[in-house]
Design an enzyme around this catalytic site. Structure first.
Site, mmCIF file in Angstrom:
data_model
loop_
_atom_site.group_PDB
_atom_site.id
_atom_site.type_symbol
_atom_site.label_atom_id
_atom_site.label_comp_id
_atom_site.label_asym_id
_atom_site.label_seq_id
_atom_site.Cartn_x
_atom_site.Cartn_y
_atom_site.Cartn_z
ATOM 1 N N HIS A 118 46.102 -10.224 3.844
ATOM 2 C CA HIS A 118 45.400 -9.426 2.826
ATOM 3 C C HIS A 118 45.668 -9.913 1.416
ATOM 4 O O HIS A 118 45.485 -9.176 0.461
ATOM 5 C CB HIS A 118 45.809 -7.947 2.954
ATOM 6 C CG HIS A 118 45.309 -7.323 4.218
ATOM 7 N ND1 HIS A 118 45.861 -6.189 4.759
ATOM 8 C CD2 HIS A 118 44.320 -7.703 5.077
ATOM 9 C CE1 HIS A 118 45.228 -5.871 5.874
ATOM 10 N NE2 HIS A 118 44.294 -6.775 6.098
ATOM 11 N N CYS A 147 38.629 -13.533 -18.344
ATOM 12 C CA CYS A 147 38.711 -15.000 -18.269
ATOM 13 C C CYS A 147 38.015 -15.571 -19.507
ATOM 14 O O CYS A 147 37.173 -14.902 -20.128
ATOM 15 C CB CYS A 147 37.985 -15.430 -17.002
ATOM 16 S SG CYS A 147 37.697 -17.194 -16.859
ATOM 17 N N GLY A 186 56.446 -1.727 11.253
ATOM 18 C CA GLY A 186 56.048 -0.907 10.099
ATOM 19 C C GLY A 186 54.574 -0.945 9.793
ATOM 20 O O GLY A 186 54.165 -1.088 8.640
HETATM 21 C C1 BV8 Z 1 36.401 -6.036 6.654
HETATM 22 C C2 BV8 Z 1 45.051 -5.099 0.391
HETATM 23 C C3 BV8 Z 1 34.150 -6.592 6.901
HETATM 24 C C4 BV8 Z 1 44.621 -4.283 -0.772
HETATM 25 C C5 BV8 Z 1 44.331 -3.843 2.361
HETATM 26 C C6 BV8 Z 1 35.879 2.019 10.929
HETATM 27 C C7 BV8 Z 1 36.617 1.628 12.044
HETATM 28 C C8 BV8 Z 1 37.307 0.414 12.068
HETATM 29 C C9 BV8 Z 1 37.286 -0.438 10.947
HETATM 30 C C10 BV8 Z 1 36.570 -0.040 9.857
HETATM 31 C C11 BV8 Z 1 35.868 1.171 9.824
HETATM 32 N N1 BV8 Z 1 35.282 1.267 8.619
HETATM 33 C C12 BV8 Z 1 35.569 0.172 7.885
HETATM 34 C C13 BV8 Z 1 36.330 -0.637 8.638
HETATM 35 C C14 BV8 Z 1 36.864 -1.940 8.253
HETATM 36 C C15 BV8 Z 1 38.084 -1.752 7.350
HETATM 37 C C16 BV8 Z 1 39.136 -0.923 8.062
HETATM 38 O O1 BV8 Z 1 39.808 -1.423 8.946
HETATM 39 N N2 BV8 Z 1 39.254 0.357 7.636
HETATM 40 C C17 BV8 Z 1 40.234 1.222 8.280
HETATM 41 C C18 BV8 Z 1 41.022 1.994 7.205
HETATM 42 C C19 BV8 Z 1 39.501 2.171 9.214
HETATM 43 N N3 BV8 Z 1 38.583 -3.079 7.141
HETATM 44 C C20 BV8 Z 1 38.118 -3.805 6.100
HETATM 45 O O2 BV8 Z 1 37.355 -3.387 5.266
HETATM 46 C C21 BV8 Z 1 38.582 -5.242 6.074
HETATM 47 N N4 BV8 Z 1 37.439 -6.083 5.845
HETATM 48 O O3 BV8 Z 1 36.347 -5.387 7.667
HETATM 49 O O4 BV8 Z 1 35.364 -6.761 6.192
HETATM 50 C C22 BV8 Z 1 33.364 -7.802 6.695
HETATM 51 C C23 BV8 Z 1 32.993 -8.541 7.811
HETATM 52 C C24 BV8 Z 1 32.208 -9.642 7.624
HETATM 53 C C25 BV8 Z 1 31.810 -10.004 6.334
HETATM 54 C C26 BV8 Z 1 32.209 -9.255 5.233
HETATM 55 C C27 BV8 Z 1 33.007 -8.150 5.394
HETATM 56 C C28 BV8 Z 1 39.559 -5.477 4.931
HETATM 57 C C29 BV8 Z 1 40.790 -4.682 5.181
HETATM 58 C C30 BV8 Z 1 41.853 -5.083 4.150
HETATM 59 C C31 BV8 Z 1 42.026 -3.963 3.150
HETATM 60 N N5 BV8 Z 1 43.120 -4.311 2.257
HETATM 61 N N6 BV8 Z 1 45.304 -4.213 1.517
HETATM 62 C C32 BV8 Z 1 45.758 -3.491 -1.344
HETATM 63 O O5 BV8 Z 1 46.899 -3.590 -0.825
HETATM 64 O O6 BV8 Z 1 45.491 -2.785 -2.320
HETATM 65 S S1 BV8 Z 1 44.685 -2.811 3.627
HETATM 66 C C33 BV8 Z 1 46.135 -1.981 3.443
HETATM 67 O O7 BV8 Z 1 46.346 -1.323 4.721
HETATM 68 C C34 BV8 Z 1 47.389 -2.801 3.256
HETATM 69 O O8 BV8 Z 1 47.235 -4.205 3.369
HETATM 70 C C35 BV8 Z 1 48.263 -2.326 4.411
HETATM 71 O O9 BV8 Z 1 49.203 -3.230 4.788
HETATM 72 C C36 BV8 Z 1 47.219 -2.159 5.431
HETATM 73 C C37 BV8 Z 1 47.569 -1.531 6.727
HETATM 74 O O10 BV8 Z 1 48.317 -0.390 6.487
HETATM 75 P P1 BV8 Z 1 49.853 -0.430 6.986
HETATM 76 O O11 BV8 Z 1 50.475 -1.688 6.474
HETATM 77 O O12 BV8 Z 1 49.876 -0.236 8.451
HETATM 78 O O13 BV8 Z 1 50.474 0.751 6.183
HETATM 79 P P2 BV8 Z 1 50.410 2.295 6.556
HETATM 80 O O14 BV8 Z 1 50.893 3.065 5.376
HETATM 81 O O15 BV8 Z 1 49.077 2.599 7.172
HETATM 82 O O16 BV8 Z 1 51.474 2.448 7.735
HETATM 83 C C38 BV8 Z 1 52.844 2.279 7.448
HETATM 84 C C39 BV8 Z 1 53.556 2.331 8.799
HETATM 85 O O17 BV8 Z 1 54.957 2.088 8.594
HETATM 86 C C40 BV8 Z 1 53.450 3.696 9.473
HETATM 87 O O18 BV8 Z 1 53.189 3.497 10.844
HETATM 88 C C41 BV8 Z 1 54.852 4.311 9.273
HETATM 89 O O19 BV8 Z 1 55.219 5.134 10.362
HETATM 90 C C42 BV8 Z 1 55.706 3.071 9.259
HETATM 91 N N7 BV8 Z 1 56.957 3.179 8.506
HETATM 92 C C43 BV8 Z 1 57.177 3.835 7.326
HETATM 93 N N8 BV8 Z 1 58.464 3.652 6.932
HETATM 94 C C44 BV8 Z 1 59.036 2.840 7.878
HETATM 95 C C45 BV8 Z 1 58.092 2.539 8.869
HETATM 96 N N9 BV8 Z 1 58.366 1.760 9.936
HETATM 97 C C46 BV8 Z 1 59.622 1.263 10.035
HETATM 98 N N10 BV8 Z 1 60.586 1.507 9.121
HETATM 99 C C47 BV8 Z 1 60.328 2.284 8.035
HETATM 100 N N11 BV8 Z 1 61.303 2.505 7.135
HETATM 101 ZN ZN ZN Z 2 35.991 -17.174 -15.415
#
Ligand code: BV8
Ligand code: ZN
Length: 248
Positions: A118, A147, A186
């Site tokens: 990402h 820019c 995580g």
């Molecule tokens: C794309 C960068 C299409 C930005 C991020 C419906 C169903 C399925 C998919 C979709 C849908 N509608 C839309 C989609 C697609 C969408 C998607 O998946 N949405 C989800 C929310 C449903 N995906 C996209 O849009 C992707 N692109 O599909 O493009 C396309 C295709 C062709 C041509 C053109 C386009 C792009 C997705 C990337 C988004 N960017 N980040 C930024 O950071 O600002 S995503 C963001 O979520 C972060 O990167 C993060 O890492 C990622 C995943 O979340 P997690 O890392 O899992 O974090 P979260 O808080 O959720 O969970 C934390 C976990 O840690 C928990 O389980 C918790 O229990 C645990 N935890 C907490 N503390 C601890 C721990 N574990 C261990 N120890 C601890 N101490």
């Molecule tokens: Zn430029």
């Protein structure tokens, strides 16, 4: 910590190991997760900020949000979970990190092979001419940056609705399919296509090990889950792996 017999056997023969990480591995460094109770999304929803339209509609707000996150990241450091992953490199032949995180902590912990699915919050580029503006001292300049071609400068992260970097994704997938052990640390495993990585690994015969504080979308399909804080579980698991490999 109890290690299942099958995992012990897999550890003895493992060569290629992947560690797939999400925001949870950085939680103990003080970086809020996305969907947890203190998650950053609680204040904002992904649809509001982490997408291109939001940036065009309200570039100041989105830029400020990323600067706020950069500030948090600049004050944090890798935790014992990141360092334990780095240490795996001294045990297995080929260890690579596949991360969804944009916080650079795996690199700062010394991991040598990292696929940033990402992007990286310290990288930026102009939306018009694509010129890169990496490592700008952005923290002072809360104001939006332009820019010299007049285009807006955006964070070099993958927003919702955007394609993941193709080469990085392809290489990460290729490695996931070659792994003997595949750690999932995580992550809520709800963001696609990144969340396909464990599935690729499983399809190819890898042994999936989850480390999380609670059950997730992927729990039902992994071979074994260790529930606990990754900053504690990973170092303990590392010690167990060393004992297994020295035959103790
Ligand atoms: C794309 C960068 C299409 C930005 C991020 C419906 C169903 C399925 C998919 C979709 C849908 N509608 C839309 C989609 C697609 C969408 C998607 O998946 N949405 C989800 C929310 C449903 N995906 C996209 O849009 C992707 N692109 O599909 O493009 C396309 C295709 C062709 C041509 C053109 C386009 C792009 C997705 C990337 C988004 N960017 N980040 C930024 O950071 O600002 S995503 C963001 O979520 C972060 O990167 C993060 O890492 C990622 C995943 O979340 P997690 O890392 O899992 O974090 P979260 O808080 O959720 O969970 C934390 C976990 O840690 C928990 O389980 C918790 O229990 C645990 N935890 C907490 N503390 C601890 C721990 N574990 C261990 N120890 C601890 N101490
Ligand atoms: Zn430029």
């Amino acid at each position: 910590m109890n290690i299942p017999d099958e995992l012990k056997e897999r550890i003895k023969t493992a060569k290629n190991v992947a560690v797939f990480t999400g925001a949870g591995i950085s939680a103990e460094s003080g970086i809020p997760t996305f969907r947890g109770k203190d998650g950053i999304w609680n204040k904002f929803r992904p649809e509001e900020l982490a997408n291109f339209d939001a940036f065009i509609k309200n570039p100041e707000l989105v830029w400020e949000w990323y600067n706020h996150r950069r500030k948090i990241i600049s004050e944090t450091k890798p935790n014992n979970g990141h360092f334990a992953i780095k240490e795996l490199e001294n045990i297995f032949d080929d260890v690579r990190v596949i991360t969804q995180n944009v916080d650079n902590l795996h690199k700062r912990a010394g991991s040598k092979a990292i696929y940033e699915l990402h992007g990286n919050i310290e990288k930026n580029f102009c939306i018009k001419c694509k010129k890169r503006f990496d490592f700008i001292e952005l923290i002072e300049s809360d104001k939006l940056l332009k820019c010299d071609c007049g285009g807006l400068i955006r964070p070099g992260v993958v927003w919702f609705g955007e394609m993941l970097p193709e080469k990085v994704f392809a290489e990460a997938e290729n490695f996931a399919r070659k792994t003997d052990l595949f750690f999932i640390v995580g992550t809520s495993a709800v963001v696609y296509p990144a969340a396909l990585m464990p599935i690729y690994a499983k399809e190819s015969g890898s042994y999936l090990i989850e480390i999380n504080i609670e059950a997730t979308e992927i729990t039902y399909s992994v071979h074994h889950s260790f529930f606990g804080q990754s900053g504690e579980v990973l170092p303990e698991l590392l010690e167990k792996i060393k004992l297994i490999l020295t035959g103790e």
